[in-house]
Write a protein that holds these residues in place. Structure first.
Motif, mmCIF file in Angstrom:
data_model
loop_
_atom_site.group_PDB
_atom_site.id
_atom_site.type_symbol
_atom_site.label_atom_id
_atom_site.label_comp_id
_atom_site.label_asym_id
_atom_site.label_seq_id
_atom_site.Cartn_x
_atom_site.Cartn_y
_atom_site.Cartn_z
ATOM 1 N N PHE A 1 39.467 57.166 -20.799
ATOM 2 C CA PHE A 1 40.250 58.400 -20.946
ATOM 3 C C PHE A 1 41.738 58.116 -20.860
ATOM 4 C CE2 PHE A 1 38.936 57.931 -16.512
ATOM 5 C CZ PHE A 1 40.136 58.030 -15.830
ATOM 6 N N GLU A 2 42.488 59.065 -21.340
ATOM 7 C CA GLU A 2 43.942 58.966 -21.308
ATOM 8 C C GLU A 2 44.506 60.386 -21.239
ATOM 9 O OE1 GLU A 2 46.231 55.707 -23.446
ATOM 10 O OE2 GLU A 2 46.403 57.380 -24.839
ATOM 11 N N PHE A 3 45.479 60.593 -20.379
ATOM 12 C CA PHE A 3 46.187 61.873 -20.338
ATOM 13 C C PHE A 3 47.544 61.631 -20.996
ATOM 14 C CE2 PHE A 3 44.091 64.822 -17.216
ATOM 15 C CZ PHE A 3 43.027 64.007 -16.858
ATOM 16 N N THR A 4 47.918 62.496 -21.925
ATOM 17 C CA THR A 4 49.239 62.378 -22.538
ATOM 18 C C THR A 4 50.054 63.619 -22.205
ATOM 19 O OG1 THR A 4 48.343 63.339 -24.545
ATOM 20 C CG2 THR A 4 48.531 60.940 -24.493
ATOM 21 N N SER A 5 51.366 63.477 -22.346
ATOM 22 C CA SER A 5 52.252 64.625 -22.149
ATOM 23 C C SER A 5 53.362 64.527 -23.175
ATOM 24 C CB SER A 5 52.845 64.583 -20.742
ATOM 25 O OG SER A 5 54.062 65.290 -20.720
ATOM 26 N N ALA A 6 53.654 65.628 -23.821
ATOM 27 C CA ALA A 6 54.687 65.601 -24.861
ATOM 28 C C ALA A 6 56.068 65.910 -24.292
ATOM 29 C CB ALA A 6 54.339 66.597 -25.961
ATOM 30 N N SER A 7 56.160 66.100 -22.968
ATOM 31 C CA SER A 7 57.457 66.453 -22.381
ATOM 32 C C SER A 7 58.183 65.222 -21.858
ATOM 33 C CB SER A 7 57.272 67.430 -21.217
ATOM 34 O OG SER A 7 56.787 68.637 -21.685
ATOM 35 N N GLY A 8 59.348 64.947 -22.441
ATOM 36 C CA GLY A 8 60.240 63.938 -21.871
ATOM 37 C C GLY A 8 59.855 62.499 -22.114
ATOM 38 N N LEU A 9 58.784 62.235 -22.858
ATOM 39 C CA LEU A 9 58.309 60.855 -22.959
ATOM 40 C C LEU A 9 58.514 60.200 -24.323
ATOM 41 C CD1 LEU A 9 55.038 60.920 -20.838
ATOM 42 C CD2 LEU A 9 57.286 60.100 -20.196
ATOM 43 N N GLY A 10 58.831 60.984 -25.337
ATOM 44 C CA GLY A 10 59.016 60.373 -26.656
ATOM 45 C C GLY A 10 57.766 59.656 -27.109
ATOM 46 N N THR A 11 57.935 58.409 -27.600
ATOM 47 C CA THR A 11 56.771 57.700 -28.141
ATOM 48 C C THR A 11 55.848 57.176 -27.043
ATOM 49 O OG1 THR A 11 58.113 55.713 -28.214
ATOM 50 C CG2 THR A 11 57.898 56.946 -30.269
ATOM 51 N N GLN A 12 56.407 56.948 -25.841
ATOM 52 C CA GLN A 12 55.572 56.448 -24.734
ATOM 53 C C GLN A 12 54.931 57.647 -24.032
ATOM 54 O OE1 GLN A 12 55.135 53.150 -24.474
ATOM 55 N NE2 GLN A 12 56.451 53.140 -26.268
ATOM 56 N N ASN A 13 54.010 58.336 -24.744
ATOM 57 C CA ASN A 13 53.542 59.613 -24.199
ATOM 58 C C ASN A 13 52.287 59.502 -23.333
ATOM 59 O OD1 ASN A 13 51.663 59.136 -26.126
ATOM 60 N ND2 ASN A 13 51.774 61.160 -27.068
ATOM 61 N N ALA A 14 51.803 58.280 -23.100
ATOM 62 C CA ALA A 14 50.630 58.123 -22.234
ATOM 63 C C ALA A 14 51.063 58.222 -20.774
ATOM 64 C CB ALA A 14 49.956 56.784 -22.479
ATOM 65 N N LEU A 15 50.551 59.257 -20.116
ATOM 66 C CA LEU A 15 50.927 59.511 -18.724
ATOM 67 C C LEU A 15 50.046 58.682 -17.793
ATOM 68 C CD1 LEU A 15 52.939 61.517 -17.592
ATOM 69 C CD2 LEU A 15 51.131 63.237 -17.541
ATOM 70 N N LEU A 16 48.812 58.572 -18.160
ATOM 71 C CA LEU A 16 47.883 57.811 -17.332
ATOM 72 C C LEU A 16 46.663 57.438 -18.149
ATOM 73 C CD1 LEU A 16 45.086 59.462 -16.075
ATOM 74 C CD2 LEU A 16 46.951 60.947 -15.427
ATOM 75 N N GLY A 17 45.994 56.387 -17.685
ATOM 76 C CA GLY A 17 44.796 55.966 -18.394
ATOM 77 C C GLY A 17 43.781 55.413 -17.419
ATOM 78 N N GLY A 18 42.546 55.375 -17.862
ATOM 79 C CA GLY A 18 41.535 54.809 -16.985
ATOM 80 C C GLY A 18 40.179 54.789 -17.641
ATOM 81 N N GLY A 19 39.198 54.440 -16.844
ATOM 82 C CA GLY A 19 37.847 54.401 -17.368
ATOM 83 C C GLY A 19 36.888 53.729 -16.413
#
Ligand code: AMP
Length: 466
Positions: free
Chosen positions: A288-306
């Motif tokens: 899984f991966e959580f993304t956020s479109a606020s303030g991150l530009g192209t590096q929009n992956a906030l967190l990842g795991g599995g």
């Protein structure tokens, strides 16, 4: 000599921004505690082999990004050793789990960590060479329930709760999809994956010549990684490649269905993304991966795991299925800064600035500051207010200038005030001026506590009336 600066890709975190880091970490600790997690702190450097075996030699992290050095022997009895600054923390946690036999009690281990990680990446906004991760792992022997889809769903639900509690909204049409989004996939079991990888390799064989140089290399060394490619010209080719979902065996399909239905029951929104295979080799089943479109530009992956059911065995340990995640704390901070209303960022640093008028007032003003800093606040169950103390030699104008920068309130004490046992106060927002005794000042500063109490009572009332 030229001026010394922080190394490229590293940075200093300074106040007031560090207050936001502390708030994020305090919120994470509080949420983790409610879900039964305990903190683990592993060393910042480890034997290089841990990452080669645990993360995978073919990953970008291990092949290109590690800070590795040969640690010289200091005595005949010592051996030189290859050491590496940790590029991630899961391998270290699982090593510690094995080393301390944490699985022997037969219980599920729920561990969280907060700390810096190191990767030699090309620095840009949201991507640093020293960055912070807040992560957690749930692992244990099979009878502890570590393999259950309930664990995956619980971890994902906890992450949704944490983001909610930090004030990052969920993506919706109302906020133009700027909030967080959860992408979910299953990469199958250790037997599904090789079958899929073989099919992927076969499908890539006739088309890889048309793809970017990275994909051509990955098609040979690590075909799963082709799915991560962002090069626009390659996207159509990638969309036509076989999908992992068609290669899951019955048990993995069932596991994935259980994760999704538990998330539905908890009201956690997600989208299934068949291309989400993630950068590290050890994942099985849920990714899984959580993304956020606020303030991150192209590096929009906030967190990842599995899930990583085979990792412990890969590191020479007992069977210990598990699931975990790592939040990029730097990116969490960037997101919060982009979302915050300017007023909350402008919050003054301390509750009150105390200005002695004349050097002879310094000792008694410092004594008053000590009282204010340590007084018990029964409603909050905490101690003290934050106080900045000026200097008796300052002219009044200078004290006001300094005070206004750091506090909403200034308290002035000169000869007259000391004789009358009062403090002369000015509230900057309203311009209001008044004199209070020490006890009255404490009451004045504690007015937020009283509002808190009223809120608590209103909440209780609401419950009782049900
Ligand atoms: P990973 O360990 O690669 O799965 O990364 C987990 C999270 O850590 C990512 O989603 C990012 O938020 C964060 N992260 C990874 N690499 C960096 C980096 N170089 N700089 C800042 N954050 C990072």
């Amino acid at each position: 000599m030229s001026n010394l600066k922080a190394v490229r890709g590293t940075r200093d975190l300074l106040p007031p921004e560090t207050a936001l880091w502390n708030r994020v970490e305090a919120t994470a600790r509080a949420v983790f505690a409610r879900y039964g997690f305990g903190e683990i702190r592993t060393p910042i450097f480890e034997d290089t082999q841990l990452f080669i075996r645990g993360v995978g030699e073919e990953t970008d992290v291990v092949s290109k990004e590690m800070y590795t050095w040969e640690d010289r022997a200091r005595a005949q009895s010592e051996k030189a050793q290859s050491l590496t600054l940790r590029p991630e923390n899961t391998a270290g946690v699982v090593r510690a789990y094995i080393e301390h036999k944490l699985g022997d009690a037969g219980m599920l281990q729920k561990l969280f960590y907060i700390g810096p990680q190191f990767r030699r990446e090309r620095p840009q906004r949201g991507r640093y060479r020293q960055f912070w991760q807040i992560g957690a792992e749930v692992l244990g022997p099979v009878p502890s329930g570590a393999e259950s889809a309930l664990r995956d769903a619980e971890v994902l639900e906890m992450l949704a709760t944490l983001l909610d509690e930090l004030g990052i909204p969920r993506a919706s049409e109302a906020n133009g999809n700027t909030g967080w989004k959860l992408a979910l996939n299953s990469v199958g079991s250790s037997t599904d994956r090789p079958r899929y990888i073989a099919a992927l390799k076969a499908a890539l064989e006739p088309v890889k010549g048309t793809m970017c140089a990275d994909c051509q290399r990955r098609a040979e060394t690590n075909p799963l990684r082709v799915l991560d490619c962002k090069v626009p010209e390659d996207q159509e080719t990638i969309d036509n490649l076989p999908k992992i979902a068609d290669f899951l065996d019955e048990a993995s399909t069932e596991h994935f269905a259980q994760v999704r239905s538990a998330l539905d029951a908890c009201g956690v929104p997600y989208v299934v993304d068949p291309r989400l295979v993630r950068g590290l080799d050890y994942y099985t089943r849920t990714t899984f991966e959580f993304t956020s479109a606020s303030g991150l530009g192209t590096q929009n992956a906030l967190l990842g795991g599995g899930r990583y059911d085979g990792l412990s065995e890969m590191l020479g340990g007992p069977k210990a299925p598990g699931i975990g995640f790592a939040i990029g704390e730097d990116r969490l901070i960037l997101t919060l800064q982009a979302l915050a209303n300017p007023e909350s960022l402008l919050k003054k640093r301390v509750d009150i600035y105390l200005a002695p008028l004349g050097r002879e007032q310094n000792p008694s003003v410092l004594a008053l500051a000590k009282t204010l800093r340590n007084v018990w606040r029964p409603i909050r169950g905490t101690r003290g207010f934050s106080v900045e103390v000026g200097e008796g030699d300052f002219r009044l104008k200078k004290s006001f200038e300094f005070a206004e920068k750091v506090a909403p309130l200034i308290g002035i004490i000169g000869e007259e005030e000391r004789a009358a046992q009062v403090i002369k106060l000015k509230q900057f927002s309203t311009g209001e001026q008044f004199s209070l005794s020490g006890a009255q000042l404490i009451e004045h500063l504690a007015k937020d506590d009283i509002a808190l109490k009223a809120l608590g009572e209103a909440f209780e009332g609401g419950h009782n009336s049900k």
